[in-house]
Motif scaffolding. Structure first.
Motif, PDB file in Angstrom:
ATOM      1  N   SER A 131       8.497   2.727   5.293  1.00 46.68           N
ATOM      2  CA  SER A 131       8.211   3.637   4.181  1.00 46.68           C
ATOM      3  C   SER A 131       9.502   4.253   3.641  1.00 46.68           C
ATOM      4  CB  SER A 131       7.231   4.731   4.609  1.00 46.68           C
ATOM      5  OG  SER A 131       7.822   5.659   5.495  1.00 46.68           O
ATOM      6  N   ILE A 132      10.438   4.557   4.520  1.00 52.06           N
ATOM      7  CA  ILE A 132      11.731   5.104   4.097  1.00 52.06           C
ATOM      8  C   ILE A 132      12.453   4.108   3.195  1.00 52.06           C
ATOM      9  CG2 ILE A 132      14.044   5.726   4.923  1.00 52.06           C
ATOM     10  CD1 ILE A 132      12.658   6.959   7.396  1.00 52.06           C
ATOM     11  N   ASN A 133      12.469   2.849   3.623  1.00 54.98           N
ATOM     12  CA  ASN A 133      13.144   1.813   2.845  1.00 54.98           C
ATOM     13  C   ASN A 133      12.432   1.542   1.519  1.00 54.98           C
ATOM     14  OD1 ASN A 133      13.443  -1.590   2.629  1.00 54.98           O
ATOM     15  ND2 ASN A 133      15.284  -0.352   2.767  1.00 54.98           N
ATOM     16  N   THR A 134      11.100   1.592   1.549  1.00 55.03           N
ATOM     17  CA  THR A 134      10.318   1.361   0.330  1.00 55.03           C
ATOM     18  C   THR A 134      10.571   2.456  -0.703  1.00 55.03           C
ATOM     19  OG1 THR A 134       8.579   0.236   1.596  1.00 55.03           O
ATOM     20  CG2 THR A 134       7.990   1.050  -0.590  1.00 55.03           C
ATOM     21  N   LEU A 135      10.612   3.709  -0.255  1.00 53.23           N
ATOM     22  CA  LEU A 135      10.864   4.803  -1.193  1.00 53.23           C
ATOM     23  C   LEU A 135      12.263   4.714  -1.787  1.00 53.23           C
ATOM     24  CD1 LEU A 135       9.196   8.075   0.093  1.00 53.23           C
ATOM     25  CD2 LEU A 135       8.266   6.207  -1.250  1.00 53.23           C
ATOM     26  N   ASP A 136      13.220   4.276  -0.986  1.00 52.63           N
ATOM     27  CA  ASP A 136      14.569   4.108  -1.531  1.00 52.63           C
ATOM     28  C   ASP A 136      14.583   3.033  -2.620  1.00 52.63           C
ATOM     29  OD1 ASP A 136      17.522   4.531  -1.477  1.00 52.63           O
ATOM     30  OD2 ASP A 136      17.510   2.441  -0.813  1.00 52.63           O
ATOM     31  N   SER A 137      13.841   1.948  -2.397  1.00 46.23           N
ATOM     32  CA  SER A 137      13.799   0.882  -3.399  1.00 46.23           C
ATOM     33  C   SER A 137      13.055   1.320  -4.657  1.00 46.23           C
ATOM     34  CB  SER A 137      13.144  -0.378  -2.818  1.00 46.23           C
ATOM     35  OG  SER A 137      11.777  -0.156  -2.536  1.00 46.23           O
ATOM     36  N   LEU A 189       0.831  -1.209   0.000  1.00 47.30           N
ATOM     37  CA  LEU A 189       0.000   0.000   0.000  1.00 47.30           C
ATOM     38  C   LEU A 189       0.864   1.258   0.000  1.00 47.30           C
ATOM     39  CD1 LEU A 189      -2.760  -1.079   2.574  1.00 47.30           C
ATOM     40  CD2 LEU A 189      -2.869  -1.131   0.071  1.00 47.30           C
ATOM     41  N   ILE A 190       1.963   1.223   0.750  1.00 48.14           N
ATOM     42  CA  ILE A 190       2.898   2.343   0.756  1.00 48.14           C
ATOM     43  C   ILE A 190       3.457   2.549  -0.650  1.00 48.14           C
ATOM     44  CG2 ILE A 190       5.187   3.075   1.550  1.00 48.14           C
ATOM     45  CD1 ILE A 190       4.501   1.753   4.261  1.00 48.14           C
ATOM     46  N   GLY A 191       3.812   1.460  -1.314  1.00 50.05           N
ATOM     47  CA  GLY A 191       4.349   1.550  -2.664  1.00 50.05           C
ATOM     48  C   GLY A 191       3.349   2.153  -3.648  1.00 50.05           C
ATOM     49  N   TRP A 214      16.594  11.804  -4.758  1.00 52.28           N
ATOM     50  CA  TRP A 214      17.758  12.182  -3.952  1.00 52.28           C
ATOM     51  C   TRP A 214      17.438  12.173  -2.467  1.00 52.28           C
ATOM     52  CZ3 TRP A 214      19.165  16.029  -0.518  1.00 52.28           C
ATOM     53  CH2 TRP A 214      20.532  16.146  -0.249  1.00 52.28           C
ATOM     54  N   VAL A 215      16.340  12.794  -2.078  1.00 46.81           N
ATOM     55  CA  VAL A 215      15.967  12.857  -0.661  1.00 46.81           C
ATOM     56  C   VAL A 215      15.659  11.469  -0.118  1.00 46.81           C
ATOM     57  CG1 VAL A 215      14.163  13.644   0.943  1.00 46.81           C
ATOM     58  CG2 VAL A 215      15.176  15.243  -0.682  1.00 46.81           C
ATOM     59  N   SER A 216      14.928  10.674  -0.880  1.00 45.61           N
ATOM     60  CA  SER A 216      14.584   9.315  -0.430  1.00 45.61           C
ATOM     61  C   SER A 216      15.849   8.491  -0.166  1.00 45.61           C
ATOM     62  CB  SER A 216      13.724   8.618  -1.489  1.00 45.61           C
ATOM     63  OG  SER A 216      12.505   9.287  -1.674  1.00 45.61           O
ATOM     64  N   ALA A 217      16.823   8.586  -1.059  1.00 44.82           N
ATOM     65  CA  ALA A 217      18.060   7.816  -0.898  1.00 44.82           C
ATOM     66  C   ALA A 217      18.866   8.290   0.303  1.00 44.82           C
ATOM     67  CB  ALA A 217      18.902   7.907  -2.168  1.00 44.82           C
ATOM     68  N   ARG A 218      18.961   9.599   0.491  1.00 43.40           N
ATOM     69  CA  ARG A 218      19.755  10.135   1.604  1.00 43.40           C
ATOM     70  C   ARG A 218      19.109   9.804   2.948  1.00 43.40           C
ATOM     71  NH1 ARG A 218      21.861  10.851  -2.443  1.00 43.40           N
ATOM     72  NH2 ARG A 218      22.528   8.787  -1.780  1.00 43.40           N
ATOM     73  N   ASN A 243      19.831   7.222 -11.963  1.00 45.38           N
ATOM     74  CA  ASN A 243      19.618   7.319 -13.406  1.00 45.38           C
ATOM     75  C   ASN A 243      18.904   8.626 -13.715  1.00 45.38           C
ATOM     76  OD1 ASN A 243      16.873   6.894 -12.761  1.00 45.38           O
ATOM     77  ND2 ASN A 243      17.047   4.691 -13.080  1.00 45.38           N
ATOM     78  N   GLU A 244      18.661   8.853 -14.985  1.00 44.05           N
ATOM     79  CA  GLU A 244      18.094  10.137 -15.412  1.00 44.05           C
ATOM     80  C   GLU A 244      16.720  10.386 -14.793  1.00 44.05           C
ATOM     81  OE1 GLU A 244      17.020  12.516 -19.583  1.00 44.05           O
ATOM     82  OE2 GLU A 244      18.075  10.590 -19.628  1.00 44.05           O
ATOM     83  N   THR A 245      15.956   9.315 -14.606  1.00 46.79           N
ATOM     84  CA  THR A 245      14.591   9.475 -14.093  1.00 46.79           C
ATOM     85  C   THR A 245      14.564   9.842 -12.615  1.00 46.79           C
ATOM     86  OG1 THR A 245      13.809   7.838 -15.696  1.00 46.79           O
ATOM     87  CG2 THR A 245      12.355   8.337 -13.839  1.00 46.79           C
ATOM     88  N   TYR A 246      15.477   9.265 -11.826  1.00 41.67           N
ATOM     89  CA  TYR A 246      15.356   9.398 -10.374  1.00 41.67           C
ATOM     90  C   TYR A 246      16.557  10.035  -9.684  1.00 41.67           C
ATOM     91  CZ  TYR A 246      11.172   6.555 -10.682  1.00 41.67           C
ATOM     92  OH  TYR A 246       9.912   6.094 -10.985  1.00 41.67           O
ATOM     93  N   LEU A 247      17.571  10.441 -10.419  1.00 45.47           N
ATOM     94  CA  LEU A 247      18.746  11.018  -9.780  1.00 45.47           C
ATOM     95  C   LEU A 247      18.381  12.210  -8.900  1.00 45.47           C
ATOM     96  CD1 LEU A 247      21.813  10.941  -9.464  1.00 45.47           C
ATOM     97  CD2 LEU A 247      21.973  12.477 -11.439  1.00 45.47           C
TER      98      LEU A 247
END
Length: 323
Positions: free
Chosen positions: A174-180, A29-31, A194-198, A186-190
């Motif tokens: 949710s933090i881990n899901t957004l990172d995944s 559901l989070i995804g 950025w915030v999700s990965a950090r 890549n061009e779409t998500y760099l």
């Protein structure tokens, strides 16, 4: 979360139920909500980084608030119902049984000498191309997935559950899901991710550094190679591009006296990952079962440590506010 039985009960629920098919799991559901918010923010906000930030904050907020509402409503009915709801929510944030089951499926296929099935099974738990993998590379993929997922799928949510309760466990999920979903360079998500990965790197920082030494202790208890595990953890743990993922992978490689890392292919594009450990042993299928034993015991020992840390933290906070 003051009741000592809630965290063990959550683990038992996971070991007994896993992730039932057809169950509307909160992570799914989070995804779905994250994908919806991605479309909304990209449509209305020109800045990719700002759109990604607002998407992340929306998902994080809902993931934290919704469990809190459920628990408070349950508490209004009866305090024990709130504890049951807490145990259930934490259970949905961890994935020990699924991790063990998926890796066992890979081992079973290899044991049956069914390479096609093994490639399919390992493809369910890794992002790399698996179509042409031979047995040693299938084993390596399975072991790397188990080592990396130990923190993401088990000890980190347990850590946040023990210190902050169910809402923090689901916030971490949710933090881990957004990172995944968004944490790709890549061009779409760099920029968008950025915030999700950090934030994912930040959230995993302490759990990863607590879990890796516990893995070394687990390897000692189970009769593997704890000194080698600790040595490789110190030597190779920080070679990984992620500040956290390489720690447990390195400790696991040392415990089993093997080497992980090397060349992977993603959509046909080669990617070189740092090598962790020394190739003292061949990558044989039974190593997957050995790794599962270490992962299982590490999860149990981590939950005990985190539960103790949680109780001490609550005691300190309670004493501070009383004074």
């Amino acid at each position: 979360m003051n009741s000592l039985w809630i965290l063990p009960a959550s683990l038992l629920l996971d070991l007994g139920l896993g992730d039932p098919q057809g169950f509307p799991h909160p992570v799914r559901l989070i995804g779905k909500f994250a994908r919806y918010m991605e479309k909304v923010t990209r449509n209305y906000i020109s800045s990719e980084r700002l759109a990604g930030t607002l998407t992340a904050l929306s998902v994080y907020s809902l993931s934290f608030i919704f469990p809190w509402i459920i628990i408070e409503f349950s508490r209004y009915i009866h305090p024990f119902l709130a504890e049951l709801a807490s145990a259930f929510i934490i259970y949905t944030s961890i994935a020990l049984k699924d991790l063990l089951d998926h890796s066992k499926d890979v081992h079973s296929a290899l044991h049956e000498n069914d390479l096609e099935k093994a490639r399919t099974m390992v493809g369910k738990i890794v992002g790399r191309d698996t179509t042409n993998l031979e047995e040693p590379e299938i084993v390596r993929a399975g072991l790397e997935s188990v080592g990396e997922s130990l923190v993401d799928g088990i000890t980190a949510p347990l850590f946040f559950a023990a210190l902050g309760g169910p809402s923090f466990a689901m916030l971490y999920r949710s933090i881990n899901t957004l990172d995944s979903l968004f944490g790709y360079k890549n061009e779409t998500y760099l920029k968008f991710g950025w915030v999700s990965a950090r934030i994912d790197d930040l959230a995993n920082y302490i759990p990863a550094r607590l879990t890796a030494p516990i893995l070394c202790i687990s390897s000692a208890i189970l009769g593997f190679h704890p000194l080698r595990s600790f040595k490789i953890l110190i030597r190779d743990g920080r070679k990984h591009p992620s500040p956290n993922s390489g720690l447990c992978e390195a400790a696991l490689a040392g415990a089993l006296k093997i080497q992980l890392g090397g060349r992977n292919y993603y959509s046909g594009v080669p990617s070189e990952k740092p090598k962790l450990g020394d190739p003292d042993r061949n990558l044989a299928p039974n190593l997957i079962l050995d790794a599962n034993k270490i992962i299982f015991l590490t999860s149990i020992l981590s939950s005990i440590l985190f539960l103790g840390l949680g109780q001490v933290t609550h005691l300190i906070i309670g004493t501070f506010f009383k004074s």
